[in-house]
Enzyme design. Structure first.
Site, PDB file in Angstrom:
ATOM      1  N   THR A 313      51.798  -7.743  -2.957  1.00  0.00           N
ATOM      2  CA  THR A 313      52.939  -6.395  -3.418  1.00  0.00           C
ATOM      3  C   THR A 313      52.903  -5.837  -2.838  1.00  0.00           C
ATOM      4  OG1 THR A 313      53.598  -7.649  -5.646  1.00  0.00           O
ATOM      5  CG2 THR A 313      54.021  -6.276  -5.480  1.00  0.00           C
ATOM      6  N   TRP A 316      52.214  -5.366   0.458  1.00  0.00           N
ATOM      7  CA  TRP A 316      53.672  -4.626   1.364  1.00  0.00           C
ATOM      8  C   TRP A 316      54.637  -3.711   0.841  1.00  0.00           C
ATOM      9  CZ3 TRP A 316      57.970  -3.483  -1.064  1.00  0.00           C
ATOM     10  CH2 TRP A 316      59.878  -3.635  -0.045  1.00  0.00           C
ATOM     11  N   HIS A 317      54.072  -2.655  -0.072  1.00  0.00           N
ATOM     12  CA  HIS A 317      54.593  -1.704  -0.057  1.00  0.00           C
ATOM     13  C   HIS A 317      54.030  -0.704   1.332  1.00  0.00           C
ATOM     14  CE1 HIS A 317      55.900  -2.639  -3.598  1.00  0.00           C
ATOM     15  NE2 HIS A 317      57.047  -1.837  -3.415  1.00  0.00           N
ATOM     16  N   GLY A 318      53.255  -0.697   1.999  1.00  0.00           N
ATOM     17  CA  GLY A 318      52.236  -0.122   2.522  1.00  0.00           C
ATOM     18  C   GLY A 318      50.565  -1.034   3.549  1.00  0.00           C
ATOM     19  N   PHE A 467      58.475   1.855   4.128  1.00  0.00           N
ATOM     20  CA  PHE A 467      57.739   1.335   3.290  1.00  0.00           C
ATOM     21  C   PHE A 467      58.163  -0.150   4.137  1.00  0.00           C
ATOM     22  CE2 PHE A 467      57.773   2.790  -0.706  1.00  0.00           C
ATOM     23  CZ  PHE A 467      56.504   3.635  -0.555  1.00  0.00           C
TER      24      PHE A 467
END
Length: 467
Positions: A313, A316-318, A467
């Site tokens: 998670t 996934w954001h960066g 993102f």
């Protein structure tokens, strides 16, 4: 092109809606597909080819998976589809991250690619993956029309920043949807509310955060202004975009899933993640956590599953270590809550629970927005007086007074209080009659105010676009 721009609000959207409402039913998906490609092309140029490639790839894979369902060929085809989607995401988003870390660890000097990150790639790759996985599982039928599937993949209302709309959410609507005046009215209302969240509140909180970053003043007050300001900014920015996407979807006859449900009123971090970015949480639950065994395994394996999901998670954001640390932080807190803290929280007054959640969330978002792990520790330390001996300074006091009213509005707006008051006022017979006049008037005023802000002020891009 972005939703909170003059070009979109006063040119692209009205023209698209007019054409969409005028054409026969059989051409509506085509109109949406073409307008979505124009929307993406206007900002991302040749990267629109990624959308088309993704659409064709998953269209062909899903047809073949359905044809060979129950055989090893279907499994290989699913793996092929996932590898292609993850490959696209990995190449554009994570290649330089891995090269940088290899260079740092091994002392090599492999040149970075400096590949531009296509806007929305984290969202549309997850959506297309969920489609082929659901076809493989037999939850949905493979879409026979390439135009319809491409419309799903490219649908501009939710293309670049969610919510993550699965094919199963709108498969029936792709083929048959009706549009009513009440639905259009709801869509406009939801869009204007989302626009106001973004332009009036999120942008102002963004300005406060920028002032902190640009300022040389190091004080506890300024650190807290920044931390609370960013916590409010990211909520109103992202939930505002989700509101606009849901509203636009309604105008075109679609019902998109909700993405936020007042997360800052949560009494535990577990509850927070049931209310924040709900479509992402449910995606990881259904396509990663449960296939790994979920909580139906031994305790060590369950902890491993939780930590893995939250590592992913964060990643996934960066492609930065602070995002990974952010995800692992929440994973660790969730494990601790479920194993130890939940029983304690159940016995505590609600206000204590809320304070606990808000402190964890505020600290986590300071980490989330930091440029590095070192910078994150510095900013978090200043919240508690480490790295500075000054409680406040001239700049922090000035900006506290300047932004206090907007911050109070934002804090109240992040709760159900305004909605509950409106529902109560308009629930009576007189209230319903007043609502017919007051609501359109208020929405019109909000549009005018937002337009003035957009024309007059500097614009902050949507945070989740990166993102």
């Amino acid at each position: 092109m972005i939703f909170s721009s003059i070009t979109f609000i006063y040119y692209f959207l009205p023209i698209t809606l007019l054409i969409y409402y005028l054409v026969p039913k059989n051409f509506k998906n085509l109109v949406l597909l073409i307008s979505s490609l124009i929307f993406y092309l206007s900002g991302e140029g040749w990267y629109v080819s990624l959308l088309l490639f993704s659409s064709v790839s998953d269209y062909l894979h899903s047809l073949a998976i359905e044809k060979y369902r129950g055989t090893k060929k279907a499994k290989y085809l699913l793996i092929s589809s996932i590898v292609i989607n993850i490959g696209l995401l990995g190449y554009f988003k994570y290649t330089d991250f891995f090269i940088s870390n290899i260079n740092a660890v091994l002392g090599t000097s492999i040149p970075l690619l400096h590949t531009k990150l296509p806007v929305g790639i984290s969202f549309f790759t997850f959506q297309t993956m969920s489609y082929t996985i659901d076809v493989y599982r037999g939850r949905v039928r493979a879409q026979k029309s390439l135009t319809s599937l491409a419309t799903f993949v490219c649908l501009f209302p939710q293309l670049v920043a969610g919510p993550i709309v699965r094919y199963s959410d709108i498969d029936a609507q792709l083929e048959n949807r009706t549009i009513t005046l009440s639905q259009i009215s709801y869509g406009i209302e939801r869009f204007v509310i989302g626009l106001s969240k973004k332009v009036i509140i999120a942008n102002n909180m963004g300005e406060l955060c920028k002032l902190y970053i640009d300022s040389g003043e190091i004080t506890v007050l300024f650190a807290w202004l920044y931390a609370i300001g960013f916590t409010l900014q990211i909520y109103f920015d992202f939930s505002g975009y989700s509101d606009m996407a849901i509203g636009l979807g309604a105008m075109f006859g679609f019902t998109f899933p909700e993405n936020f449900n007042y997360p800052y009123i949560s009494k535990s971090i577990t509850e927070f993640w049931r209310r924040w970015h709900m479509t992402l949480s449910s995606w990881f639950k259904d396509y990663v956590y449960i296939p790994m065994g979920g909580n139906r395994v031994s305790k060590p394996r369950w902890i491993f599953n939780i930590v893995t999901v939250w590592f992913l998670t964060g990643f996934w954001h960066g492609a930065q270590w602070n995002f990974i640390a952010w995800g692992i932080l929440f994973g660790a807190v969730l494990v601790f809550e479920k194993l130890v803290l939940s029983k304690v929280l159940d016995k505590m007054p609600k206000i204590i629970n809320h304070i606990y959640v808000l402190i964890i969330v505020i600290i986590s978002f300071v980490l989330f927005n930091a440029t590095s792990i070192t910078a994150a520790f510095k900013d978090i330390g200043m919240l508690f007086g480490f790295g500075t001996s000054a409680i406040y300074g001239m700049q922090s006091v000035y900006y506290f007074k300047s932004y206090a009213v907007m911050m109070i509005i934002a804090i109240i707006g992040a709760t159900p209080i305004p909605k509950n008051i409106c529902d109560k006022v308009f629930s009576s017979n007189i209230g319903k009659k007043v609502e017919i006049i007051v609501k359109p008037l208020c929405l019109a005023i909000l549009v005018i105010v937002c337009t003035a802000y957009i024309v007059d002020g500097s614009f902050n891009p949507f945070l989740y676009f990166r993102f």
